[in-house]
Enzyme design. Structure first.
Site, mmCIF file in Angstrom:
data_model
loop_
_atom_site.group_PDB
_atom_site.id
_atom_site.type_symbol
_atom_site.label_atom_id
_atom_site.label_comp_id
_atom_site.label_asym_id
_atom_site.label_seq_id
_atom_site.Cartn_x
_atom_site.Cartn_y
_atom_site.Cartn_z
ATOM 1 N N GLU A 1 0.851 -1.192 0.000
ATOM 2 C CA GLU A 1 0.000 0.000 0.000
ATOM 3 C C GLU A 1 0.892 1.249 0.000
ATOM 4 O O GLU A 1 2.023 1.218 0.482
ATOM 5 C CB GLU A 1 -0.895 -0.066 1.260
ATOM 6 C CG GLU A 1 -1.731 1.138 1.592
ATOM 7 C CD GLU A 1 -2.803 1.489 0.569
ATOM 8 O OE1 GLU A 1 -2.484 1.592 -0.617
ATOM 9 O OE2 GLU A 1 -3.956 1.713 0.985
ATOM 10 N N ASP A 2 0.369 2.331 -0.556
ATOM 11 C CA ASP A 2 1.158 3.567 -0.622
ATOM 12 C C ASP A 2 1.322 4.223 0.745
ATOM 13 O O ASP A 2 2.430 4.578 1.151
ATOM 14 C CB ASP A 2 0.528 4.556 -1.621
ATOM 15 C CG ASP A 2 -0.962 4.800 -1.396
ATOM 16 O OD1 ASP A 2 -1.550 4.237 -0.444
ATOM 17 O OD2 ASP A 2 -1.560 5.563 -2.182
ATOM 18 N N ASP B 1 -2.834 6.180 6.680
ATOM 19 C CA ASP B 1 -3.191 7.512 7.173
ATOM 20 C C ASP B 1 -4.038 7.341 8.447
ATOM 21 O O ASP B 1 -3.489 7.135 9.523
ATOM 22 C CB ASP B 1 -3.936 8.223 6.039
ATOM 23 C CG ASP B 1 -4.309 9.646 6.348
ATOM 24 O OD1 ASP B 1 -3.534 10.332 7.018
ATOM 25 O OD2 ASP B 1 -5.386 10.088 5.888
ATOM 26 N N ARG C 1 0.513 11.235 -9.598
ATOM 27 C CA ARG C 1 0.929 9.885 -9.192
ATOM 28 C C ARG C 1 2.299 9.534 -9.785
ATOM 29 O O ARG C 1 3.044 8.748 -9.220
ATOM 30 C CB ARG C 1 -0.080 8.840 -9.697
ATOM 31 C CG ARG C 1 -1.440 8.912 -9.032
ATOM 32 C CD ARG C 1 -2.256 7.681 -9.439
ATOM 33 N NE ARG C 1 -3.677 7.841 -9.147
ATOM 34 C CZ ARG C 1 -4.244 7.570 -7.967
ATOM 35 N NH1 ARG C 1 -3.510 7.144 -6.971
ATOM 36 N NH2 ARG C 1 -5.536 7.734 -7.800
ATOM 37 N N PHE D 1 -0.338 16.585 3.384
ATOM 38 C CA PHE D 1 -0.879 15.862 2.235
ATOM 39 C C PHE D 1 0.204 15.716 1.175
ATOM 40 O O PHE D 1 0.711 16.709 0.666
ATOM 41 C CB PHE D 1 -2.107 16.571 1.672
ATOM 42 C CG PHE D 1 -2.871 15.698 0.733
ATOM 43 C CD1 PHE D 1 -3.797 14.790 1.225
ATOM 44 C CD2 PHE D 1 -2.637 15.751 -0.632
ATOM 45 C CE1 PHE D 1 -4.490 13.948 0.364
ATOM 46 C CE2 PHE D 1 -3.318 14.907 -1.502
ATOM 47 C CZ PHE D 1 -4.247 14.005 -0.996
HETATM 48 P P1 IMP Z 1 -6.638 5.488 5.552
HETATM 49 O O1 IMP Z 1 -7.758 4.519 5.519
HETATM 50 O O2 IMP Z 1 -7.024 6.800 6.193
HETATM 51 O O3 IMP Z 1 -5.361 4.941 6.154
HETATM 52 O O4 IMP Z 1 -6.444 5.915 4.062
HETATM 53 C C1 IMP Z 1 -5.483 5.497 3.269
HETATM 54 C C2 IMP Z 1 -5.714 6.029 1.855
HETATM 55 O O5 IMP Z 1 -5.982 7.451 1.812
HETATM 56 C C3 IMP Z 1 -4.429 5.832 1.116
HETATM 57 O O6 IMP Z 1 -4.390 4.575 0.498
HETATM 58 C C4 IMP Z 1 -4.444 6.972 0.123
HETATM 59 O O7 IMP Z 1 -5.140 6.571 -1.036
HETATM 60 C C5 IMP Z 1 -5.226 8.074 0.781
HETATM 61 N N1 IMP Z 1 -4.318 9.085 1.381
HETATM 62 C C6 IMP Z 1 -4.065 9.281 2.698
HETATM 63 N N2 IMP Z 1 -3.182 10.282 2.889
HETATM 64 C C7 IMP Z 1 -2.848 10.727 1.648
HETATM 65 C C8 IMP Z 1 -1.940 11.755 1.183
HETATM 66 O O8 IMP Z 1 -1.246 12.476 1.921
HETATM 67 N N3 IMP Z 1 -1.880 11.910 -0.167
HETATM 68 C C9 IMP Z 1 -2.593 11.152 -1.045
HETATM 69 N N4 IMP Z 1 -3.439 10.185 -0.650
HETATM 70 C C10 IMP Z 1 -3.567 9.961 0.682
HETATM 71 MG MG MG Z 2 -4.625 4.089 -1.453
#
Ligand code: IMP
Ligand code: MG
Length: 176
Positions: free
Chosen positions: A97-98, A101, A163, A150
């Site tokens: 996963e990237d 968050d 991306r 962000f």
């Molecule tokens: P989580 O469920 O809040 O952990 O969300 C994760 C997803 O939110 C990641 O897979 C990203 O697609 C998106 N995301 C969270 N932070 C960022 C950011 O700083 N830039 C771009 N996408 C983000």
């Molecule tokens: Mg994602």
């Protein structure tokens, strides 16, 4: 108007870290095969670069999820937009996963995938924002902890753009 993007993690540092992660993963999975599950779309650049440097046999599958919510915060309810093509039964699964968050997406997804009987399941994430965590997620392999900003690049988007940047950047919003 073009957004101004400042570099948070330069390309050579990202690449060095991915090499390091791949070496560690290759050692940990010595004598085994890894089934990578790449979380689309953000995980795709990282997954390719990582997989290229892993020295044990690798197979790949893809999954796309979306969480209900607004642009900047997720609700924790996750919808599978594209499911896996292959069975993960009895495989050594590595989710790629990237960024983690709030943690809500993977907190939901990992137990769902565990029900599909993989031999093992681990998580590898390029980035982590510990200050934003709302749901617990164990990250087995992590690239970088970053502050609550962000970020874009290396798979991460802002409104589907950026991306393809080869580094991790922060958008400086125009103060017009
Ligand atoms: P989580 O469920 O809040 O952990 O969300 C994760 C997803 O939110 C990641 O897979 C990203 O697609 C998106 N995301 C969270 N932070 C960022 C950011 O700083 N830039 C771009 N996408 C983000
Ligand atoms: Mg994602």
């Amino acid at each position: 108007m073009a957004d101004k993007i400042s570099v948070m993690i330069p390309e050579d540092e990202v690449n060095a870290k991915i090499r390091e992660l791949a070496e560690k993963i290759s050692r940990d999975y010595e004598g085994k095969e890894i089934h990578i599950i790449c979380i689309l779309k953000g995980g795709v650049f990282f997954a390719c670069e990582l997989a290229k440097r892993i020295t044990v046999p690798v197979s790949l599958d893809f999954m796309q999820v979306s969480s209900y919510g607004n642009a900047t915060s997720s609700s924790g309810i996750v919808r599978i937009k594209k499911d896996l093509d292959d069975s993960m039964e009895d495989k050594e699964v590595l989710i790629v996963e990237d960024i983690i968050d709030s943690g809500k997406t993977l907190h939901y997804l990992i137990p769902v995938l565990k029900q599909r009987n993989p031999k093992s399941i681990r998580l590898c994430a390029l980035l982590n924002k510990p200050d934003r965590r709302e749901a617990e997620v164990e990250i087995d392999y992590l690239g970088f902890d970053i502050p609550d900003e962000f970020v874009v690049g290396y798979g991460l988007d802002y409104a589907q753009k950026y991306r393809n940047l080869p580094y991790i950047g922060v958008i400086e919003l125009d103060a017009e």
